[in-house]
Design an enzyme around this catalytic site. Structure first.
Site, PDB file in Angstrom:
ATOM      1  N   ARG A   1       0.740  -1.125   0.030  1.00 43.11           N
ATOM      2  CA  ARG A   1      -0.008  -0.029   0.096  1.00 43.11           C
ATOM      3  C   ARG A   1       0.844   1.331  -0.082  1.00 43.11           C
ATOM      4  O   ARG A   1       1.694   1.176   0.623  1.00 43.11           O
ATOM      5  CB  ARG A   1      -0.947   0.025   1.142  1.00 43.11           C
ATOM      6  CG  ARG A   1      -1.984  -1.010   1.224  1.00 43.11           C
ATOM      7  CD  ARG A   1      -2.782  -0.761   2.376  1.00 43.11           C
ATOM      8  NE  ARG A   1      -2.280  -0.902   3.570  1.00 43.11           N
ATOM      9  CZ  ARG A   1      -1.887  -0.021   4.419  1.00 43.11           C
ATOM     10  NH1 ARG A   1      -2.038   1.393   4.087  1.00 43.11           N
ATOM     11  NH2 ARG A   1      -1.429  -0.202   5.443  1.00 43.11           N
TER      12      ARG A   1
ATOM     13  N   LYS B   1      -8.997  -2.297   0.163  1.00 39.06           N
ATOM     14  CA  LYS B   1      -8.957  -1.441   1.511  1.00 39.06           C
ATOM     15  C   LYS B   1      -9.497  -0.186   1.326  1.00 39.06           C
ATOM     16  O   LYS B   1      -9.883   0.343   2.293  1.00 39.06           O
ATOM     17  CB  LYS B   1      -7.291  -1.305   1.818  1.00 39.06           C
ATOM     18  CG  LYS B   1      -6.433  -2.389   2.482  1.00 39.06           C
ATOM     19  CD  LYS B   1      -7.315  -2.962   3.690  1.00 39.06           C
ATOM     20  CE  LYS B   1      -6.603  -4.294   4.142  1.00 39.06           C
ATOM     21  NZ  LYS B   1      -7.303  -4.858   5.250  1.00 39.06           N
TER      22      LYS B   1
ATOM     23  N   HIS C   1     -11.143  -5.107  11.398  1.00 38.55           N
ATOM     24  CA  HIS C   1      -9.879  -5.812  10.730  1.00 38.55           C
ATOM     25  C   HIS C   1      -9.523  -7.255  11.170  1.00 38.55           C
ATOM     26  O   HIS C   1      -8.608  -7.235  12.044  1.00 38.55           O
ATOM     27  CB  HIS C   1      -8.615  -4.868  10.672  1.00 38.55           C
ATOM     28  CG  HIS C   1      -7.654  -5.111   9.526  1.00 38.55           C
ATOM     29  ND1 HIS C   1      -6.384  -4.909   9.775  1.00 38.55           N
ATOM     30  CD2 HIS C   1      -7.994  -5.990   8.535  1.00 38.55           C
ATOM     31  CE1 HIS C   1      -5.617  -5.442   8.775  1.00 38.55           C
ATOM     32  NE2 HIS C   1      -6.331  -5.821   7.940  1.00 38.55           N
TER      33      HIS C   1
ATOM     34  N   SER D   1      -0.891  -7.146   9.310  1.00 34.84           N
ATOM     35  CA  SER D   1      -0.241  -8.153   8.421  1.00 34.84           C
ATOM     36  C   SER D   1       1.028  -8.972   8.978  1.00 34.84           C
ATOM     37  O   SER D   1       1.673  -8.308   9.479  1.00 34.84           O
ATOM     38  CB  SER D   1       0.314  -7.332   7.176  1.00 34.84           C
ATOM     39  OG  SER D   1       0.839  -8.255   5.975  1.00 34.84           O
TER      40      SER D   1
ATOM     41  N   LYS E   1      -3.217 -13.989  11.194  1.00 36.82           N
ATOM     42  CA  LYS E   1      -4.571 -13.717  11.036  1.00 36.82           C
ATOM     43  C   LYS E   1      -5.396 -14.587   9.951  1.00 36.82           C
ATOM     44  O   LYS E   1      -6.286 -15.617  10.482  1.00 36.82           O
ATOM     45  CB  LYS E   1      -5.065 -12.269  10.406  1.00 36.82           C
ATOM     46  CG  LYS E   1      -6.372 -12.012  10.572  1.00 36.82           C
ATOM     47  CD  LYS E   1      -6.653 -10.475  10.692  1.00 36.82           C
ATOM     48  CE  LYS E   1      -6.296  -9.843   9.345  1.00 36.82           C
ATOM     49  NZ  LYS E   1      -5.019  -9.566   9.004  1.00 36.82           N
ATOM     50  N   THR E   2      -4.756 -14.822   8.759  1.00 39.68           N
ATOM     51  CA  THR E   2      -5.167 -15.497   7.875  1.00 39.68           C
ATOM     52  C   THR E   2      -4.737 -17.201   8.222  1.00 39.68           C
ATOM     53  O   THR E   2      -5.725 -18.323   8.124  1.00 39.68           O
ATOM     54  CB  THR E   2      -4.790 -15.358   6.537  1.00 39.68           C
ATOM     55  OG1 THR E   2      -5.102 -14.055   5.948  1.00 39.68           O
ATOM     56  CG2 THR E   2      -5.217 -16.236   5.400  1.00 39.68           C
TER      57      THR E   2
ATOM     58  N   ASP F   1     -10.283 -11.559   6.690  1.00 36.97           N
ATOM     59  CA  ASP F   1      -9.571 -10.132   6.833  1.00 36.97           C
ATOM     60  C   ASP F   1     -10.540  -9.018   7.414  1.00 36.97           C
ATOM     61  O   ASP F   1     -10.110  -8.047   7.851  1.00 36.97           O
ATOM     62  CB  ASP F   1      -8.779  -9.788   5.490  1.00 36.97           C
ATOM     63  CG  ASP F   1      -8.189  -8.519   5.510  1.00 36.97           C
ATOM     64  OD1 ASP F   1      -7.260  -8.566   6.468  1.00 36.97           O
ATOM     65  OD2 ASP F   1      -8.043  -7.693   4.711  1.00 36.97           O
TER      66      ASP F   1
ATOM     67  N   ARG G   1       1.705 -12.032  -2.438  1.00 43.86           N
ATOM     68  CA  ARG G   1      -0.062 -12.394  -2.193  1.00 43.86           C
ATOM     69  C   ARG G   1      -0.847 -13.118  -3.208  1.00 43.86           C
ATOM     70  O   ARG G   1      -0.309 -13.338  -4.117  1.00 43.86           O
ATOM     71  CB  ARG G   1      -0.703 -10.777  -2.161  1.00 43.86           C
ATOM     72  CG  ARG G   1      -0.132  -9.979  -1.057  1.00 43.86           C
ATOM     73  CD  ARG G   1      -0.843  -9.968   0.228  1.00 43.86           C
ATOM     74  NE  ARG G   1      -0.380  -9.215   1.206  1.00 43.86           N
ATOM     75  CZ  ARG G   1      -1.036  -9.147   2.443  1.00 43.86           C
ATOM     76  NH1 ARG G   1      -1.944  -9.428   2.676  1.00 43.86           N
ATOM     77  NH2 ARG G   1      -0.619  -8.126   3.178  1.00 43.86           N
TER      78      ARG G   1
END
Length: 530
Positions: free
Chosen positions: A60, A201, A221, A239, A243-244, A258, A324
């Protein structure tokens, strides 16, 4: 519309877009694959995923994001370093030039939704000049049915033109790259960057504004899943914290990885797909996510690929560590088809502590939960970003500061109210270092983190005994099946006990310094957690 319904200009006039060439309207995945290959935008890898490169930006462009300062939203926005104002007139002038740029060009449109709960979902439109960005949007958002497409009226529109560049001296941007949100015109415009994460996002930021303001719905988030007994769990985290990975559990059904909302009925996914970080992904540790990298429809961003054999190398970080995979949720075998779950029984806040002083898991009081939610702590390590030579603390409000346009305490109070109302148990999980800081200790094994999280979610950990941490005031379990007892208290893993004490004291100081800005808006029990 169907594959052959390629039209000129239909419906885009409302956005000021006229005289475009071919417009590919909500094309399916197969049609987008054909266009990606035809236009040289990517390569089809071994077993079918499409590999693309994002160019200069592999993440980003945080410094290039703005919100238009206009009357309808001015009083609600928490203006500052994250939410920077942009003049309405400058927006209008920049967008006029974008519209001129689009004349005579082929465009791709995806009409879709954000939000699995039909009561709250947001109809959106994504207009792009790249076929692979359209495929990304198709993966990440919720597809409309044929009937819904006939009457689709987008409430927000994303216009994404990566090959169009701003002129900072004229447009008032920081560089030729820009991502600008305009709540009055219900638009997000972006240019100068091909990183697809800006699309998702941007919509997430919109939902983080609309849902709390209009409906008092908590926007989060986080990832979320559901256990065999119907118990929902939520995983907050920045990130790289897991989390994933930790939510993709073969014994639990995935709601989403997410972005979620929490209303009076429970938790619902904002998305229709996943956007997983896949550097060093292994079949053994993360089998479900690994298999998505070998599936038709998956978009692989900045993943190394052999141009002859078309085989990918998930360990190659020559382009970026932020490789990604974007794929539809249906690529995961065990999902909640509706995208909705009940009220969470457990909330897990994930951090990757590169200092190696936080415990692998700790139970939080409601006050501690709000403190750590507002803090949003993790750590960057050497080598992940230019200029980072040692562990660096990072605090991102609500585990998603760049996407939170409202005052952080709005989200914090919503969370605290829901935790109390639904009697939620909260946990802090460190997937970072143990036995020393980065460079001395070692990364926590995924197997240990999974065992600890599973014990927390099935209730066995909460039923056990705990000891109090001397530095952070956390309750640390004294035992957990599948995890060596010596790992649970981080001080025990350090050979240099004085070094641990010094490092822990330093991190406590960082927490306190960061939290000072919240103290005027929180209760004393939260302010005095540390």
């Amino acid at each position: 519309m169907r594959l052959n319904d390629i039209t000129r200009g239909t419906g885009l006039e409302a956005h000021g877009i006229t005289n475009a060439n071919l417009i590919y309207w909500t094309p399916p995945t197969s049609a987008l694959y054909e266009q990606i290959v035809k236009r040289g935008e990517g390569l089809i890898s071994h077993l079918g995923a499409v590999a693309v490169k994002t160019g200069h930006y592999t993440g980003r462009a945080a410094n290039e994001k703005f919100i238009v300062d206009e009357p309808t939203s001015h009083d609600n926005i928490a203006w500052g370093k994250v939410n920077r104002p942009f003049a309405p007139l400058k927006f209008d002038e920049l967008y006029k030039r974008m519209c001129a740029y689009m004349q005579g060009r082929d465009l791709f449109v995806q009409d879709c939704f954000a939000g699995a709960d039909r009561e709250h979902r947001l109809p959106i439109r994504v207009v792009t000049e790249k076929a692979w960005h359209s495929l990304f949007a198709r993966n990440m958002f919720i597809n409309a049915t044929e009937e819904e497409l006939q009457h689709h009226a987008p409430r927000f529109t994303v216009v994404n033109m990566p090959d169009f560049h701003a002129l900072p001296s004229i447009d008032g941007t920081n560089s030729e790259t820009f991502i600008i949100i305009n709540f009055a015109r219900r638009m997000i415009i972006s240019g100068g960057t091909s990183y697809a994460g800006e699309i998702k996002k941007g919509i997430f930021t919109i939902l983080n504004y609309l849902l709390p303001v209009e409906k008092k719905i908590m926007a989060m988030h986080c990832s979320a899943n559901v256990g065999p007994q119907g118990d929902t769990a939520v995983f907050f985290g920045l990130s790289g914290t897991g989390k994933t990975t930790l939510s993709a559990d073969p014994n639990r059904s995935l709601i989403g990885d997410d972005e979620h909302g929490w209303d009076d009925k429970g938790v619902f996914n904002f998305e229709g797909g996943c956007y997983a970080k896949i550097i060093n992904l292994s079949r053994e540790a993360e089998p479900e996510i690994y298999e998505t990298t070998r599936r038709f429809g998956t978009v692989l961003e900045n993943v190394a690929i052999d141009t002859f054999t078309r085989r990918i190398d998930l360990a190659d970080d020559s382009f970026t560590e932020n490789t990604r995979a974007s794929y539809p949720l249906t690529h995961i075998p065990n999902i909640v088809g509706s995208g909705c779950g009940g009220h969470p029984a457990n909330i897990v806040m994930l951090t990757c502590d590169a200092f190696g002083v936080l415990p692998p898991i700790a139970r939080l009081t409601p006050a501690q939960a709000m403190f750590h939610f507002l803090s949003g702590y993790t750590a960057k390590v050497a080598g992940t970003e230019a200029g980072i030579t040692e562990p660096t603390a990072t605090f991102s409000t609500c585990f998603g500061g760049p996407f939170m346009p409202l005052n952080p305490t709005v989200y914090g109070e919503l969370l605290r109210t829901k935790i109390a109302r639904h009697n939620v148990t909260c946990w802090l999980v460190n997937t970072g270092w143990s036995g020393g800081a980065y460079g001395v200790g070692s990364r926590m094994k995924i197997g240990y983190s999974r065992a600890l999280v599973n014990a927390a979610l099935n209730g066995s950990l909460n039923a056990g005994t705990f000891e109090k941490d001397a530095f952070f005031g956390l309750d640390i379990p004294t035992s957990c099946a599948g995890v060596p007892t010596g790992v649970l208290n981080p001080r025990n893993t350090w050979a240099d006990k004085a070094g641990y004490d010094e490092t822990a004291t330093r991190l406590v100081g960082m927490f306190k310094e960061n939290f000072r800005k919240y103290e005027p808006d929180v209760t004393a029990d939260v302010a005095n957690v540390m």
